[in-house]
Design a protein around this motif. Structure first.
Motif, PDB file in Angstrom:
ATOM      1  N   THR A 234      37.494  -9.621   4.692  1.00  0.00           N
ATOM      2  CA  THR A 234      37.759 -10.788   5.539  1.00  0.00           C
ATOM      3  C   THR A 234      38.387 -11.915   4.723  1.00  0.00           C
ATOM      4  OG1 THR A 234      35.786 -10.218   6.826  1.00  0.00           O
ATOM      5  CG2 THR A 234      36.778 -12.371   7.233  1.00  0.00           C
ATOM      6  N   LEU A 235      39.490 -12.432   5.240  1.00  0.00           N
ATOM      7  CA  LEU A 235      40.207 -13.535   4.598  1.00  0.00           C
ATOM      8  C   LEU A 235      40.445 -14.637   5.615  1.00  0.00           C
ATOM      9  CD1 LEU A 235      42.064 -14.787   2.329  1.00  0.00           C
ATOM     10  CD2 LEU A 235      43.929 -13.452   3.338  1.00  0.00           C
ATOM     11  N   VAL A 236      40.057 -15.870   5.291  1.00  0.00           N
ATOM     12  CA  VAL A 236      40.399 -17.029   6.117  1.00  0.00           C
ATOM     13  C   VAL A 236      41.440 -17.845   5.363  1.00  0.00           C
ATOM     14  CG1 VAL A 236      38.203 -17.139   7.337  1.00  0.00           C
ATOM     15  CG2 VAL A 236      38.450 -18.372   5.188  1.00  0.00           C
ATOM     16  N   TYR A 237      42.373 -18.464   6.097  1.00  0.00           N
ATOM     17  CA  TYR A 237      43.471 -19.141   5.427  1.00  0.00           C
ATOM     18  C   TYR A 237      43.997 -20.313   6.258  1.00  0.00           C
ATOM     19  CZ  TYR A 237      46.366 -16.417   8.670  1.00  0.00           C
ATOM     20  OH  TYR A 237      46.914 -15.875   9.796  1.00  0.00           O
ATOM     21  N   ALA A 238      44.618 -21.244   5.558  1.00  0.00           N
ATOM     22  CA  ALA A 238      45.391 -22.304   6.188  1.00  0.00           C
ATOM     23  C   ALA A 238      46.862 -21.929   6.101  1.00  0.00           C
ATOM     24  CB  ALA A 238      45.140 -23.638   5.497  1.00  0.00           C
ATOM     25  N   LYS A 239      47.652 -22.443   7.020  1.00  0.00           N
ATOM     26  CA  LYS A 239      49.080 -22.094   7.047  1.00  0.00           C
ATOM     27  C   LYS A 239      49.922 -23.355   7.107  1.00  0.00           C
ATOM     28  CE  LYS A 239      52.493 -19.334   9.598  1.00  0.00           C
ATOM     29  NZ  LYS A 239      52.704 -18.390  10.724  1.00  0.00           N
ATOM     30  N   PHE A 240      50.866 -23.473   6.184  1.00  0.00           N
ATOM     31  CA  PHE A 240      51.823 -24.581   6.162  1.00  0.00           C
ATOM     32  C   PHE A 240      53.222 -23.966   6.158  1.00  0.00           C
ATOM     33  CE2 PHE A 240      47.988 -25.774   3.884  1.00  0.00           C
ATOM     34  CZ  PHE A 240      47.588 -26.904   4.590  1.00  0.00           C
ATOM     35  N   SER A 241      54.059 -24.384   7.105  1.00  0.00           N
ATOM     36  CA  SER A 241      55.337 -23.699   7.272  1.00  0.00           C
ATOM     37  C   SER A 241      56.491 -24.675   7.498  1.00  0.00           C
ATOM     38  CB  SER A 241      55.264 -22.710   8.446  1.00  0.00           C
ATOM     39  OG  SER A 241      54.874 -23.359   9.641  1.00  0.00           O
ATOM     40  N   TYR A 242      57.661 -24.227   7.094  1.00  0.00           N
ATOM     41  CA  TYR A 242      58.922 -24.898   7.411  1.00  0.00           C
ATOM     42  C   TYR A 242      59.628 -24.011   8.421  1.00  0.00           C
ATOM     43  CZ  TYR A 242      63.752 -26.464   6.976  1.00  0.00           C
ATOM     44  OH  TYR A 242      65.019 -26.918   7.247  1.00  0.00           O
ATOM     45  N   VAL A 243      60.033 -24.576   9.565  1.00  0.00           N
ATOM     46  CA  VAL A 243      60.512 -23.783  10.692  1.00  0.00           C
ATOM     47  C   VAL A 243      61.876 -24.299  11.157  1.00  0.00           C
ATOM     48  CG1 VAL A 243      59.927 -22.853  12.966  1.00  0.00           C
ATOM     49  CG2 VAL A 243      58.104 -23.536  11.398  1.00  0.00           C
ATOM     50  N   ARG A 244      62.740 -23.369  11.530  1.00  0.00           N
ATOM     51  CA  ARG A 244      64.042 -23.687  12.113  1.00  0.00           C
ATOM     52  C   ARG A 244      64.121 -23.075  13.517  1.00  0.00           C
ATOM     53  NH1 ARG A 244      67.840 -27.026   9.836  1.00  0.00           N
ATOM     54  NH2 ARG A 244      69.523 -25.555  10.309  1.00  0.00           N
ATOM     55  N   ALA A 245      64.851 -23.745  14.395  1.00  0.00           N
ATOM     56  CA  ALA A 245      65.032 -23.240  15.759  1.00  0.00           C
ATOM     57  C   ALA A 245      66.277 -23.863  16.369  1.00  0.00           C
ATOM     58  CB  ALA A 245      63.816 -23.550  16.624  1.00  0.00           C
ATOM     59  N   LYS A 246      66.844 -23.178  17.350  1.00  0.00           N
ATOM     60  CA  LYS A 246      67.959 -23.739  18.113  1.00  0.00           C
ATOM     61  C   LYS A 246      67.429 -24.240  19.446  1.00  0.00           C
ATOM     62  CE  LYS A 246      72.187 -22.130  18.194  1.00  0.00           C
ATOM     63  NZ  LYS A 246      73.401 -21.294  18.429  1.00  0.00           N
ATOM     64  N   GLY A 247      67.627 -25.523  19.721  1.00  0.00           N
ATOM     65  CA  GLY A 247      67.256 -26.106  21.003  1.00  0.00           C
ATOM     66  C   GLY A 247      68.468 -26.168  21.920  1.00  0.00           C
ATOM     67  N   THR A 248      68.291 -25.795  23.166  1.00  0.00           N
ATOM     68  CA  THR A 248      69.397 -25.752  24.122  1.00  0.00           C
ATOM     69  C   THR A 248      69.021 -26.488  25.399  1.00  0.00           C
ATOM     70  OG1 THR A 248      70.128 -23.599  23.275  1.00  0.00           O
ATOM     71  CG2 THR A 248      70.942 -24.250  25.445  1.00  0.00           C
ATOM     72  N   ASN A 249      69.973 -27.269  25.906  1.00  0.00           N
ATOM     73  CA  ASN A 249      69.841 -27.916  27.211  1.00  0.00           C
ATOM     74  C   ASN A 249      70.868 -27.291  28.159  1.00  0.00           C
ATOM     75  OD1 ASN A 249      71.005 -31.028  28.595  1.00  0.00           O
ATOM     76  ND2 ASN A 249      69.375 -29.744  29.397  1.00  0.00           N
ATOM     77  N   VAL A 250      70.363 -26.656  29.222  1.00  0.00           N
ATOM     78  CA  VAL A 250      71.228 -26.092  30.251  1.00  0.00           C
ATOM     79  C   VAL A 250      71.163 -27.020  31.460  1.00  0.00           C
ATOM     80  CG1 VAL A 250      71.702 -24.102  31.729  1.00  0.00           C
ATOM     81  CG2 VAL A 250      70.764 -23.761  29.425  1.00  0.00           C
ATOM     82  N   TYR A 251      72.320 -27.559  31.880  1.00  0.00           N
ATOM     83  CA  TYR A 251      72.315 -28.557  32.954  1.00  0.00           C
ATOM     84  C   TYR A 251      73.198 -28.104  34.109  1.00  0.00           C
ATOM     85  CZ  TYR A 251      76.691 -29.882  30.656  1.00  0.00           C
ATOM     86  OH  TYR A 251      77.932 -29.858  30.092  1.00  0.00           O
ATOM     87  N   ASN A 252      72.872 -28.629  35.293  1.00  0.00           N
ATOM     88  CA  ASN A 252      73.634 -28.326  36.509  1.00  0.00           C
ATOM     89  C   ASN A 252      73.579 -29.535  37.421  1.00  0.00           C
ATOM     90  OD1 ASN A 252      74.996 -27.153  38.630  1.00  0.00           O
ATOM     91  ND2 ASN A 252      73.285 -25.859  39.289  1.00  0.00           N
ATOM     92  N   TYR A 253      74.709 -30.229  37.562  1.00  0.00           N
ATOM     93  CA  TYR A 253      74.836 -31.373  38.468  1.00  0.00           C
ATOM     94  C   TYR A 253      75.909 -31.024  39.497  1.00  0.00           C
ATOM     95  CZ  TYR A 253      72.328 -33.895  34.815  1.00  0.00           C
ATOM     96  OH  TYR A 253      71.389 -34.294  33.897  1.00  0.00           O
ATOM     97  N   PRO A 254      75.546 -30.306  40.560  1.00  0.00           N
ATOM     98  CA  PRO A 254      76.558 -29.771  41.482  1.00  0.00           C
ATOM     99  C   PRO A 254      77.329 -30.835  42.254  1.00  0.00           C
ATOM    100  CG  PRO A 254      74.343 -29.412  42.341  1.00  0.00           C
ATOM    101  CD  PRO A 254      74.189 -29.909  40.936  1.00  0.00           C
ATOM    102  N   GLN A 255      76.820 -32.077  42.318  1.00  0.00           N
ATOM    103  CA  GLN A 255      77.546 -33.099  43.062  1.00  0.00           C
ATOM    104  C   GLN A 255      78.726 -33.649  42.272  1.00  0.00           C
ATOM    105  OE1 GLN A 255      74.749 -33.596  41.571  1.00  0.00           O
ATOM    106  NE2 GLN A 255      74.623 -35.623  40.619  1.00  0.00           N
TER     107      GLN A 255
END
Length: 220
Positions: free
Chosen positions: A131-152
């Motif tokens: 059994t091992l217990v641990y803490a986790k510290f991370s550096y994370v990358r991600a792509k954020g996307t905004n999809v929009y629709n204004y039909p007027q």
């Protein structure tokens, strides 16, 4: 007397081997996470926070080394697929003649996180060889996307995206199932930085990810 001299080093050896580290070495880990992704909106109408949840898969390649009772691990990980991080929409049509409405008419915005990957450092404690217990510290990358629709409006259907970076903190436990197989349970929260997706707008987006993971690993 001779036996006494032999017994002391033997006891020391047994004591150190009790925490020899049943998780030492490289390992490949797969799991499934129940995650909640949130997007904070600023200078947006309306300001606030939107969120969504989903079950997503993840993979990681790890390495662990014990130093007596203590353990130092780390690895490279990736979330699979796309995580929706909230949406907004209006079904009301404004009436410009009578000047009622004020919602901007029919519109929708959706926010996604994808290509989520990172590197982690995981200091831990061997409770015993299994059994091992641990803490986790991370550096994370991600792509954020905004999809929009204004039909007027003409030409108001599309998307924009930016790369986010963030820091994660979490904790977990690993438990041996056999000599090479182990199970794991982990919780983690990742806070990403704030980005503007558009050059002609002041609105900004700040994602956050909270996930609980169960998985299985194979130690080589």
């Amino acid at each position: 007397m001779k036996l006494k001299h032999l017994a002391v080093p033997a006891l020391i050896a047994l004591s150190s081997s009790a925490f020899a580290g049943g998780f030492d070495g490289p390992s490949l880990q797969a799991g499934i996470s129940l995650s909640v992704a949130q997007t904070s909106l600023k200078d947006y109408s309306p300001d606030g926070k939107v969120s969504d949840n989903a079950a997503v898969g993840n993979l990681s390649l790890n390495y662990s080394k014990s130093f007596g009772k203590f353990n130092l691990g780390g690895g490279v990980f990736s979330m699979l697929g796309t995580q929706n991080s909230g949406s907004l929409q209006s079904f009301a049509e404004d009436d410009p003649v009578n000047q009622v409405g004020g919602t901007g008419g029919l519109w929708s915005d959706r926010f996604d996180l994808k290509n989520v990957w990172g590197i982690s450092v995981e200091p831990g404690l061997n409770l015993n060889e299994s059994t091992l217990v641990y803490a986790k510290f991370s550096y994370v990358r991600a792509k954020g996307t905004n999809v929009y629709n204004y039909p007027q409006d003409a030409d108001q259907l599309g998307s924009a995206s930016r790369n986010h970076s963030g820091m994660g903190v979490g904790a977990g436990v690993k438990f041996k199932l056999s000599d090479n197989l182990y199970g794991m349970v982990e919780v983690e929260q990742v806070n990403f930085n704030t980005k503007s997706y558009y050059t002609d707008a002041t609105e900004t987006y700040k994602p956050r990810l909270v996930k609980g993971t169960i998985g299985i690993g194979y130690r080589f």
